[in-house]
Motif scaffolding. Structure first.
Motif, mmCIF file in Angstrom:
data_model
loop_
_atom_site.group_PDB
_atom_site.id
_atom_site.type_symbol
_atom_site.label_atom_id
_atom_site.label_comp_id
_atom_site.label_asym_id
_atom_site.label_seq_id
_atom_site.Cartn_x
_atom_site.Cartn_y
_atom_site.Cartn_z
ATOM 1 N N GLY A 492 40.599 -5.875 33.642
ATOM 2 C CA GLY A 492 39.468 -6.090 34.523
ATOM 3 C C GLY A 492 38.530 -4.901 34.490
ATOM 4 O O GLY A 492 38.894 -3.799 34.037
ATOM 5 N N THR A 493 37.302 -5.110 34.945
ATOM 6 C CA THR A 493 36.289 -4.064 34.893
ATOM 7 C C THR A 493 35.505 -3.999 36.191
ATOM 8 O O THR A 493 35.143 -5.043 36.760
ATOM 9 C CB THR A 493 35.325 -4.322 33.710
ATOM 10 N N VAL A 494 35.266 -2.786 36.646
ATOM 11 C CA VAL A 494 34.363 -2.540 37.773
ATOM 12 C C VAL A 494 33.053 -2.049 37.175
ATOM 13 O O VAL A 494 33.026 -1.039 36.465
ATOM 14 C CB VAL A 494 34.937 -1.492 38.740
ATOM 15 N N LEU A 495 31.966 -2.758 37.432
ATOM 16 C CA LEU A 495 30.663 -2.419 36.873
ATOM 17 C C LEU A 495 29.867 -1.591 37.867
ATOM 18 O O LEU A 495 29.604 -2.036 38.992
ATOM 19 C CB LEU A 495 29.897 -3.701 36.513
ATOM 20 N N ALA A 496 29.504 -0.385 37.464
ATOM 21 C CA ALA A 496 28.694 0.484 38.326
ATOM 22 C C ALA A 496 27.250 -0.007 38.335
ATOM 23 O O ALA A 496 26.737 -0.475 37.318
ATOM 24 C CB ALA A 496 28.762 1.921 37.841
ATOM 25 N N SER A 497 26.594 0.110 39.472
ATOM 26 C CA SER A 497 25.191 -0.283 39.569
ATOM 27 C C SER A 497 24.307 0.763 38.903
ATOM 28 O O SER A 497 24.778 1.826 38.492
ATOM 29 C CB SER A 497 24.786 -0.447 41.031
ATOM 30 N N GLU A 498 22.997 0.463 38.806
ATOM 31 C CA GLU A 498 22.057 1.405 38.185
ATOM 32 C C GLU A 498 22.084 2.748 38.907
ATOM 33 O O GLU A 498 22.135 3.804 38.276
ATOM 34 C CB GLU A 498 20.633 0.829 38.225
ATOM 35 N N SER A 499 22.047 2.726 40.221
ATOM 36 C CA SER A 499 22.022 3.975 40.985
ATOM 37 C C SER A 499 23.374 4.684 40.933
ATOM 38 O O SER A 499 23.438 5.909 40.822
ATOM 39 C CB SER A 499 21.619 3.704 42.437
ATOM 40 N N GLU A 500 24.469 3.921 40.993
ATOM 41 C CA GLU A 500 25.808 4.522 40.952
ATOM 42 C C GLU A 500 26.071 5.211 39.619
ATOM 43 O O GLU A 500 26.687 6.277 39.573
ATOM 44 C CB GLU A 500 26.870 3.442 41.200
ATOM 45 N N ALA A 501 25.590 4.617 38.528
ATOM 46 C CA ALA A 501 25.852 5.170 37.200
ATOM 47 C C ALA A 501 25.210 6.535 36.997
ATOM 48 O O ALA A 501 25.637 7.313 36.128
ATOM 49 C CB ALA A 501 25.344 4.205 36.127
ATOM 50 N N LYS A 502 24.195 6.863 37.806
ATOM 51 C CA LYS A 502 23.498 8.144 37.688
ATOM 52 C C LYS A 502 23.966 9.160 38.716
ATOM 53 O O LYS A 502 23.501 10.300 38.710
ATOM 54 C CB LYS A 502 21.989 7.922 37.842
ATOM 55 N N ASP A 503 24.880 8.772 39.595
ATOM 56 C CA ASP A 503 25.285 9.615 40.720
ATOM 57 C C ASP A 503 26.773 9.940 40.636
ATOM 58 O O ASP A 503 27.620 9.068 40.892
ATOM 59 C CB ASP A 503 24.981 8.868 42.028
ATOM 60 N N PRO A 504 27.144 11.171 40.264
ATOM 61 C CA PRO A 504 28.567 11.531 40.165
ATOM 62 C C PRO A 504 29.343 11.271 41.451
ATOM 63 O O PRO A 504 30.501 10.859 41.406
ATOM 64 C CB PRO A 504 28.524 13.021 39.829
ATOM 65 N N HIS A 505 28.700 11.526 42.582
ATOM 66 C CA HIS A 505 29.371 11.288 43.867
ATOM 67 C C HIS A 505 29.719 9.808 44.020
ATOM 68 O O HIS A 505 30.829 9.446 44.429
ATOM 69 C CB HIS A 505 28.466 11.747 45.011
ATOM 70 N N ALA A 506 28.772 8.932 43.677
ATOM 71 C CA ALA A 506 29.011 7.489 43.789
ATOM 72 C C ALA A 506 30.057 7.022 42.781
ATOM 73 O O ALA A 506 30.885 6.158 43.090
ATOM 74 C CB ALA A 506 27.697 6.737 43.581
ATOM 75 N N LEU A 507 30.040 7.586 41.591
ATOM 76 C CA LEU A 507 31.027 7.204 40.576
ATOM 77 C C LEU A 507 32.438 7.585 41.024
ATOM 78 O O LEU A 507 33.386 6.798 40.859
ATOM 79 C CB LEU A 507 30.692 7.868 39.239
ATOM 80 N N VAL A 508 32.574 8.780 41.589
ATOM 81 C CA VAL A 508 33.893 9.205 42.065
ATOM 82 C C VAL A 508 34.350 8.322 43.227
ATOM 83 O O VAL A 508 35.543 8.001 43.349
ATOM 84 C CB VAL A 508 33.870 10.696 42.454
ATOM 85 N N ALA A 509 33.406 7.895 44.045
ATOM 86 C CA ALA A 509 33.759 6.977 45.140
ATOM 87 C C ALA A 509 34.309 5.670 44.580
ATOM 88 O O ALA A 509 35.290 5.113 45.107
ATOM 89 C CB ALA A 509 32.527 6.723 46.012
ATOM 90 N N LEU A 510 33.698 5.175 43.494
ATOM 91 C CA LEU A 510 34.210 3.960 42.852
ATOM 92 C C LEU A 510 35.587 4.187 42.245
ATOM 93 O O LEU A 510 36.467 3.329 42.317
ATOM 94 C CB LEU A 510 33.232 3.492 41.771
ATOM 95 N N ILE A 511 35.762 5.354 41.614
ATOM 96 C CA ILE A 511 37.055 5.683 41.009
ATOM 97 C C ILE A 511 38.158 5.634 42.058
ATOM 98 O O ILE A 511 39.240 5.065 41.839
ATOM 99 C CB ILE A 511 36.993 7.072 40.344
ATOM 100 N N ARG A 512 37.875 6.193 43.215
ATOM 101 C CA ARG A 512 38.890 6.244 44.275
ATOM 102 C C ARG A 512 39.068 4.881 44.958
ATOM 103 O O ARG A 512 40.185 4.468 45.261
ATOM 104 C CB ARG A 512 38.497 7.308 45.287
ATOM 105 N N GLN A 513 37.963 4.184 45.176
ATOM 106 C CA GLN A 513 38.044 2.893 45.857
ATOM 107 C C GLN A 513 38.850 1.886 45.050
ATOM 108 O O GLN A 513 39.669 1.135 45.609
ATOM 109 C CB GLN A 513 36.628 2.353 46.098
#
Length: 794
Positions: A492-513
């Motif tokens: 399965g895949t979690v797709l980051a949004s346009e804004s999330e893909a540019k934001d390390p903080h948001a990416l790490v939040a996805l990694i943890r979530q």
């Protein structure tokens, strides 16, 4: 002496300041003289063959050995300008013949190994070089150094560092009653001090040439010198048999080493889904786990059955509109579930997709659409500025359009032409040297072959767990295909949004979530991600394994990855591969040194010189890649295809291989891993020195005050080439000029003057392209490019 001085001025103009023979150890700041000796001999037949050449060509054995040694050094260093020193008696005047004293002088012999002449012709050139040098030997070496004024360095000798000596003195055989005496010539009498970095010693005997390499063991390993000696023996044997061979055809690698380089290091054949396309692999997973979550985006999810049904409906619609086998369908989309649905639908229809990056200039997007001559475009963006007059648009953000799609059958469609693995999967455009992007044509079979390696990487990192994959790469970058393959693998895949893909903080939040077990990013983005993961202010701690790829790892990022893995008991992989070879062509677990790893499953790597000959192990050459990952080539670029995709047959092979010329300079390290050394087009020459920009960048990044850096060769106001260092400073409080002076002083302790940047520019951060690579075009030009070693404000 004026005539002789003029000769040396001409002969040694633009002389390489230091040899290019690969070193095993970093050259120390101050020259050392710790020596060792390796003894080896030719057989009698080889000596006889060499003696015949000497007689036929009217040369001396020394001249022949000088030619052979120069050719050996050329092949091992991948450099045609070879400089060797030798001592001469310097007793040409009759008045000196009877005098007792030391009149020895040193001559600098320069050989041009370019042009691929026969060895006989090359030997004639070397003969003239030696005769001319002898004729002009009255100029003392010290006087020559003073006159030429080479850039002096405490780390190596002036003018030359490699020498050749031949012992022509007859050996006096001593005899005593009941005692047999003979000269000692063995490795037990190892000399412990050296004057030069490498010296070839030659002595003629009745049963063969007695040879020795006297070398600096602070620069060379014994194993490397032994390999060099084997290369010389092979070369001499080849010459003795046929002196009319072209230089490029003369062997310097033993048969066993050639087998090792060609076969052993490329024993990568692995079984793969050679009868399936990407969407067929996906359909198999749908049948296995229809209810499992396949795709998550912005808080919403689709299971495998739902994703498959939506892709089938869109595929049926595309087929009805006239899409068929290998039709190029453009995608001009923001990140969304529809993006993944569209890719699968295009494949199910037998077509290939062409991703268009909305973050790129409209002029570039229009050029790509025109170049690929797309007739269909799927989009959820404003297309007002796009040239779509002859293109059929499908608006995926139009409610009526999406409602229409739902009326189509949800079963797997059956295109008119059966799916084959050699059909196109996608076209990705990359930067072109002409300034215009070029489309790389990738087939399903190449992606399926790469899929084996991707699963091997997963197995090495998390033992084959099925945690989801975080898709953060742009779909216009081939790393995004890993997200598609993760879906096909059941992760399965979690797709980051346009804004999330540019934001390390948001990416790490996805990694943890989503408990992402393995995260993949470019080194520069990973640098920011690790900082965010290590931060204590970002909530619940969670630390994934890492895959880095897309560009070279700098020393500072490498150290950060090492510390991350050690601190959190995780592993990281460095993956390498041009788009032309389908995502990755080599990878390795990050351990003690920066390297590119080894060829992936079903891929092959060859390090070749300019004549497309294998370079000896440890030598630097250009990386050529073969195997099942090779793309079809470039779209409508026959000249580029001819230049970069070649047919080549190695010695002993019956059929040629298709190889991709990467432009990357590499060598094998001691662990048989590929080590990146720079680019063919980024290797520069400054004041007679060959310089790799990457070497200077790595030294800069070892300085605590430097957080990141990029090095470029730019023209100053007078049109002269100079090095410019762009640095990101770690201390934001200290004055910039003070930090730059400190950085330059620190660099001067590690590098010679000619490698020091002329200008330092402070930048706040390294600019990146949408694909996460360094955007060198975005770096500002210095305002005062003629200020040596000064800080220049951008």
């Amino acid at each position: 002496l004026d005539k002789q001085l003029n000769y040396w001025d001409r002969q040694l103009a633009e002389l390489p300041q230091v040899h290019s023979l690969p070193l095993d150890y970093e050259r120390p700041q101050y020259q050392t003289f710790n020596g060792a000796t390796h003894i080896f001999v030719t057989d009698a037949d080889t000596l006889k063959g060499l003696q015949k050449i000497v007689k036929d060509k009217k040369v001396t054995l020394f001249m022949l050995m000088h030619a052979a040694f120069s050719l050996l050094l050329s092949r091992y260093s991948n450099n045609n300008d070879i400089v060797i020193g030798t001592a001469v008696a310097n007793r040409r005047q009759k008045e000196l013949e009877s005098l007792i004293g030391f009149f020895v002088n040193t001559l600098v012999l320069r050989a041009d190994c370019s042009g691929n002449p026969t060895f006989s012709d090359f030997l004639s050139q070397i003969k003239n070089t030696n005769l001319d040098a002898q004729e002009n030997q009255d100029v003392p070496f010290e006087h020559l150094v003073e006159r030429l004024q080479p850039d002096r360095s405490t780390s190596h000798g002036a003018l030359f560092q490699i020498s050749i000596n031949m012992n022509n003195n007859e050996t006096e055989i001593l005899s005593l009653p009941d005692v047999n005496l003979s000269p000692a010539f063995n490795e037990e009498n190892d000399q412990s001090s050296v004057k030069f970095e490498l010296t070839l010693g030659i002595a003629e005997a009745s049963d063969g040439l007695q040879l020795s390499f006297h070398y600096n063991k602070d620069l060379f390993k014994q194993s490397s010198i032994e390999r060099l000696s084997r290369g010389l023996l092979v070369l001499l044997e080849d010459i003795a048999k046929n002196p009319e061979k072209k230089l490029a055809d003369i062997q310097v690698i033993t048969a066993s080493e050639q087998h090792y380089l060609l076969q052993t290091l490329n024993d990568t054949e692995s079984k793969y889904h050679n009868n399936l396309c990407i969407h067929q692999l996906f359909q198999q997973q749908v049948e296995k786990t229809p209810e499992k979550i396949a795709l998550t985006f912005a808080g919403q999810s689709l299971n495998y059955q739902q994703l498959n049904q939506q892709a089938n409906q869109m595929a049926a619609y595309l087929l009805e509109q006239g899409v068929e086998h290998e039709t190029v369908v453009g995608l001009y989309l923001q990140r969304s579930m529809a993006m993944v649905v569209a890719i699968l639908a295009i494949h199910k229809a037998g077509a290939c997709y062409l991703p268009l990056d909305s973050n790129q200039p409209i002029s570039r997007v229009n050029f790509i659409m025109e170049d690929a001559q797309i007739k269909y475009l799927l989009t959820n963006l404003d297309t007002t500025d796009l040239q779509t007059d002859h293109i059929q648009l499908m608006q995926l953000n139009d409610k009526k359009q999406m409602a229409l799609l739902k009326t189509y059958p949800s079963e797997n469609p059956q295109p008119k032409k059966a799916h084959k693995t050699n059909q196109l999967a996608y076209i990705i455009y990359t930067s072109g040297s002409t300034g215009l992007p070029k489309g790389v044509l990738v087939e399903h079979a190449s992606v399926m072959a790469f899929n084996v390696s991707l699963r091997q990487q997963w197995q090495l990192l998390d033992g084959g767990k099925t945690s989801p994959w975080l898709w953060s790469a742009s779909y216009a970058f081939d790393a995004s295909v890993k997200g598609l393959l993760s879906i096909c693998a059941g992760r399965g895949t979690v797709l980051a949004s346009e804004s999330e893909a540019k934001d390390p903080h948001a990416l790490v939040a996805l990694i943890r979530q989503h408990q992402i077990g393995i995260y993949n990013a470019s080194p520069h983005l990973m640098d920011l991600i690790i900082d965010e993961l290590n931060s204590e202010t970002t909530g619940k701690q969670y630390f994934p394994d890492l895959i880095l790829g897309g560009e070279q790892i700098t020393a500072s990022i490498f150290a950060k990855v090492q510390n991350y893995c050690k601190k959190h008991q995780r592993q990281a992989i460095n993956a390498y591969g041009p788009t032309e070879t389908t995502i990755n062509s080599s990878f390795g677990i990050i351990a003690d040194s920066i390297n590119m790893g080894k060829p992936i499953a079903n891929s092959r790597a060859y390090i070749l010189n300019n004549d497309l000959k294998l370079v000896p192990k440890g030598s630097v050459g250009e990386l050529y890649i073969g195997g099942l990952g090779l793309s079809r080539g470039y779209l409508k670029r026959p000249e580029l295809n001819k230049q970069y995709f070649i047919e080549h047959k190695f010695a002993g092979e019956k059929t040629p291989q298709r190889l991709y010329r990467s432009g990357d300079l590499v060598r094998y390290n001691g662990d048989d891993c590929l080590q990146y050394m720079g680019r063919v087009d980024e290797q520069i020459k400054i004041r007679g020195y060959r310089v790799e920009l990457g070497e200077i960048e790595q030294q800069l990044l070892q300085i605590a005050a430097v957080g990141n850096c990029v090095l470029l060769l730019r023209e100053d106001q007078a049109g002269q080439q100079q090095l410019v260092a762009y640095v990101v400073l770690t201390d934001h409080n200290q004055q910039t000029a003070e930090q730059i002076k400190s950085i330059r002083d620190s660099l001067a302790e590690k590098l010679p003057d000619y490698m020091l940047p002329a200008v330092f520019m402070r930048i706040e951060q390294v600019p990146l392209t949408p694909n996460g690579k360094v955007d060198k075009k975005a770096l500002p030009k210095p305002d005062a490019a003629d200020i040596q070693g000064q800080y220049t404000k951008p």
